[in-house]
Design an enzyme around this catalytic site. Structure first.
Site, mmCIF file in Angstrom:
data_model
loop_
_atom_site.group_PDB
_atom_site.id
_atom_site.type_symbol
_atom_site.label_atom_id
_atom_site.label_comp_id
_atom_site.label_asym_id
_atom_site.label_seq_id
_atom_site.Cartn_x
_atom_site.Cartn_y
_atom_site.Cartn_z
ATOM 1 N N GLU A 51 22.701 -120.852 41.654
ATOM 2 C CA GLU A 51 21.925 -120.794 40.323
ATOM 3 C C GLU A 51 20.585 -119.913 40.335
ATOM 4 O OE1 GLU A 51 21.765 -124.723 38.685
ATOM 5 O OE2 GLU A 51 20.098 -125.316 39.898
ATOM 6 N N GLY A 52 20.122 -119.888 39.137
ATOM 7 C CA GLY A 52 18.623 -119.362 39.147
ATOM 8 C C GLY A 52 18.508 -118.122 39.743
ATOM 9 N N GLY A 57 18.526 -117.146 42.770
ATOM 10 C CA GLY A 57 19.455 -116.802 43.869
ATOM 11 C C GLY A 57 20.882 -116.171 43.334
ATOM 12 N N ARG A 94 24.500 -125.757 48.342
ATOM 13 C CA ARG A 94 25.376 -127.137 48.587
ATOM 14 C C ARG A 94 26.504 -127.064 47.581
ATOM 15 N NH1 ARG A 94 19.984 -130.447 47.995
ATOM 16 N NH2 ARG A 94 20.023 -128.827 46.303
ATOM 17 N N ARG A 95 26.389 -126.548 46.345
ATOM 18 C CA ARG A 95 27.290 -126.836 45.339
ATOM 19 C C ARG A 95 28.427 -125.749 45.324
ATOM 20 N NH1 ARG A 95 23.520 -127.670 40.343
ATOM 21 N NH2 ARG A 95 22.333 -126.299 41.948
ATOM 22 N N ASP A 140 24.255 -127.533 53.588
ATOM 23 C CA ASP A 140 22.847 -127.895 53.200
ATOM 24 C C ASP A 140 21.964 -127.358 54.227
ATOM 25 O OD1 ASP A 140 20.563 -129.258 52.761
ATOM 26 O OD2 ASP A 140 21.340 -131.280 52.985
ATOM 27 N N LEU A 141 20.889 -126.498 53.765
ATOM 28 C CA LEU A 141 20.088 -125.735 54.549
ATOM 29 C C LEU A 141 19.153 -126.670 55.363
ATOM 30 C CD1 LEU A 141 19.783 -122.737 52.225
ATOM 31 C CD2 LEU A 141 20.793 -122.599 54.397
ATOM 32 N N TYR A 186 4.856 -128.051 48.560
ATOM 33 C CA TYR A 186 5.692 -126.854 48.296
ATOM 34 C C TYR A 186 4.807 -125.498 48.507
ATOM 35 C CZ TYR A 186 7.578 -123.330 45.052
ATOM 36 O OH TYR A 186 7.904 -122.323 44.378
HETATM 37 N N1 LIG Z 1 11.438 -120.658 39.002
HETATM 38 C C1 LIG Z 1 10.156 -120.310 39.231
HETATM 39 O O1 LIG Z 1 9.302 -120.193 38.315
HETATM 40 C C2 LIG Z 1 9.686 -119.831 40.560
HETATM 41 C C3 LIG Z 1 8.363 -119.162 40.610
HETATM 42 C C4 LIG Z 1 7.924 -118.654 41.995
HETATM 43 C C5 LIG Z 1 8.764 -118.783 43.114
HETATM 44 N N2 LIG Z 1 10.029 -119.330 43.029
HETATM 45 C C6 LIG Z 1 10.971 -119.492 44.270
HETATM 46 O O2 LIG Z 1 12.005 -118.606 44.065
HETATM 47 C C7 LIG Z 1 13.171 -119.384 44.630
HETATM 48 C C8 LIG Z 1 14.250 -119.528 43.376
HETATM 49 O O3 LIG Z 1 13.556 -120.645 42.749
HETATM 50 P P1 LIG Z 1 14.790 -120.994 41.308
HETATM 51 O O4 LIG Z 1 13.824 -121.522 40.326
HETATM 52 O O5 LIG Z 1 15.844 -120.171 40.977
HETATM 53 O O6 LIG Z 1 15.313 -122.206 41.995
HETATM 54 P P2 LIG Z 1 16.451 -123.348 41.475
HETATM 55 O O7 LIG Z 1 16.790 -123.030 40.180
HETATM 56 O O8 LIG Z 1 16.027 -124.729 42.016
HETATM 57 O O9 LIG Z 1 17.645 -123.030 42.654
HETATM 58 C C9 LIG Z 1 17.267 -123.059 44.005
HETATM 59 C C10 LIG Z 1 18.610 -122.589 44.777
HETATM 60 O O10 LIG Z 1 18.546 -123.080 46.118
HETATM 61 C C11 LIG Z 1 19.731 -123.880 46.351
HETATM 62 N N3 LIG Z 1 19.179 -125.016 47.203
HETATM 63 C C12 LIG Z 1 18.221 -125.587 47.250
HETATM 64 N N4 LIG Z 1 18.165 -126.561 48.261
HETATM 65 C C13 LIG Z 1 19.088 -126.260 49.026
HETATM 66 C C14 LIG Z 1 19.773 -126.713 50.146
HETATM 67 N N5 LIG Z 1 19.228 -127.936 50.612
HETATM 68 N N6 LIG Z 1 20.813 -126.135 50.951
HETATM 69 C C15 LIG Z 1 21.380 -125.054 50.320
HETATM 70 N N7 LIG Z 1 21.103 -124.560 48.990
HETATM 71 C C16 LIG Z 1 19.858 -125.288 48.485
HETATM 72 C C17 LIG Z 1 20.485 -124.549 45.083
HETATM 73 O O11 LIG Z 1 21.678 -124.778 45.111
HETATM 74 P P3 LIG Z 1 22.294 -126.196 45.447
HETATM 75 O O12 LIG Z 1 21.789 -127.044 44.562
HETATM 76 O O13 LIG Z 1 23.742 -125.890 45.031
HETATM 77 O O14 LIG Z 1 22.438 -126.461 46.967
HETATM 78 C C18 LIG Z 1 20.191 -123.183 44.399
HETATM 79 O O15 LIG Z 1 21.048 -122.439 44.211
HETATM 80 C C19 LIG Z 1 12.786 -120.568 45.197
HETATM 81 O O16 LIG Z 1 12.317 -120.252 46.585
HETATM 82 C C20 LIG Z 1 11.160 -121.106 44.633
HETATM 83 O O17 LIG Z 1 10.210 -121.250 45.515
HETATM 84 C C21 LIG Z 1 10.517 -119.909 41.755
#
Ligand SMILES: NC(=O)c1ccc[n+]([C@@H]2O[C@H](COP(=O)([O-])OP(=O)(O)OC[C@H]3O[C@@H](n4cnc5c(N)ncnc54)[C@H](OP(=O)(O)O)[C@@H]3O)[C@@H](O)[C@H]2O)c1
Length: 270
Positions: free
Chosen positions: A29-30, A32, A51-52, A77-78, A167
């Protein structure tokens, strides 16, 4: 006679420049999922990790139907270091061109009150994860003489970020790691970059934050801009407002002022 690097950068499509397959770690999602869609649109076959698994399968079916690319889904799971062997088995002899480590775990709140499990998980997913992934996949990319890597960081990783201190520190780790690897590997035709993203409306963002901030991009926009910027340097900041913020916070403001400004936003994260 153009160098290997010049030849790589001149190739017009991502599969021609880097190789036919991309790995996106954290793709369900998001941002990725947005990276996966942008890569498929540009003709890359995909290995998707999260994971999902059911979300990956749905996304993969959609991208195959829309863009005709092949998609392999790995429910892993990473945080578990054995993911690296499973990934190497799955990637095998693929012509791997692009690797994106996008997954993150975000412990929120005062450090002294944090659950130990949560801060360890942040290190496992945000620090050990990208190290193991790169250590497993980079040797073959170097030997092939081409490829690109994106590690996800954040504007919050450019200085201390109260309430999400662990973080932010892991995001700083990724930024510094990518910069060192950018220099080490560019002579081998492999471009390593860090994406220091500003806020994006993703499911992860919506779960913990209820307000918009200046310079916000959609995940699609951030993914597109990041892929467009591959090969242009070690540190990518998608969006003009975010680039200005990064310069001001990182270069012009005293550290204590930058930290106070970040804290005004991060105190609202739940
Ligand atoms: N959103 C923001 O505003 C923002 C701002 C700056 C930087 N970022 C960076 O951008 C990246 C993506 O952010 P996002 O907001 O899109 O995150 P998110 O919506 O929380 O999505 C995170 C993704 O990573 C996967 N994930 C998390 N833990 C995992 C694990 N242990 N093993 C395998 N997969 C895992 C989740 O999938 P599952 O849950 O299915 O495993 C999901 O697909 C991150 O690195 C974040 O630090 C985000």
């Amino acid at each position: 006679m153009p160098s290997t690097r010049e030849r790589v950068l001149r190739a017009s499509t991502l599969p021609d420049r880097y190789g036919k397959w991309a790995v996106v770690a954290g793709a369900s999602e998001g941002l990725g999922a947005a990276f996966a869609a942008q890569l498929a649109k540009r003709g890359m076959h995909l290995v998707l990790i999260a994971r999902r698994g059911h979300l990956l399968e749905e996304l993969g079916e959609r991208l195959t139907a829309q863009f005709g690319v092949e998609v392999r889904c790995l429910a892993l799971d990473l945080a578990d270091p054995s993911f690296a062997e499973a990934l190497v088995d799955a990637v095998g002899r693929l012509d791997l061109g692009i690797v994106i480590y996008n997954a993150a775990h975000v412990p929120v709140g005062p450090f002294v009150d944090a659950e130990r499990d949560s801060i360890e998980r942040a290190v496992d997913v945000n620090v050990r994860g990208p190290l193991l992934l790169l250590h497993a996949l980079l040797p073959a990319m170097r030997d092939r003489g081409r490829g690109a890597v994106v590690l996800m960081s954040s504007l919050s990783g450019l200085q201390g970020a109260p309430h999400v201190s662990v973080y932010a520190a892991t995001k700083a780790f990724n930024a510094i790691l990518a910069e060192g690897l950018w220099y080490e590997l560019r002579v081998n035709g492999v471009e390593v970059a860090v994406c220091c993203a500003g806020a994006m409306r993703t499911p992860g963002y919506d779960r913990s934050f209820d307000r918009d901030v200046p310079g916000m991009l959609s995940p699609d926009d951030a993914a597109r801009r990041t892929l467009d910027a591959l090969g242009k340097g070690p540190r990518l900041v998608p969006g003009l407002v975010n680039r200005i913020a990064a310069q001001v916070m990182g270069r012009f403001l005293p550290r204590r002022t930058a930290i106070r400004l970040i804290a005004r936003n991060t105190k609202h994260i739940t």
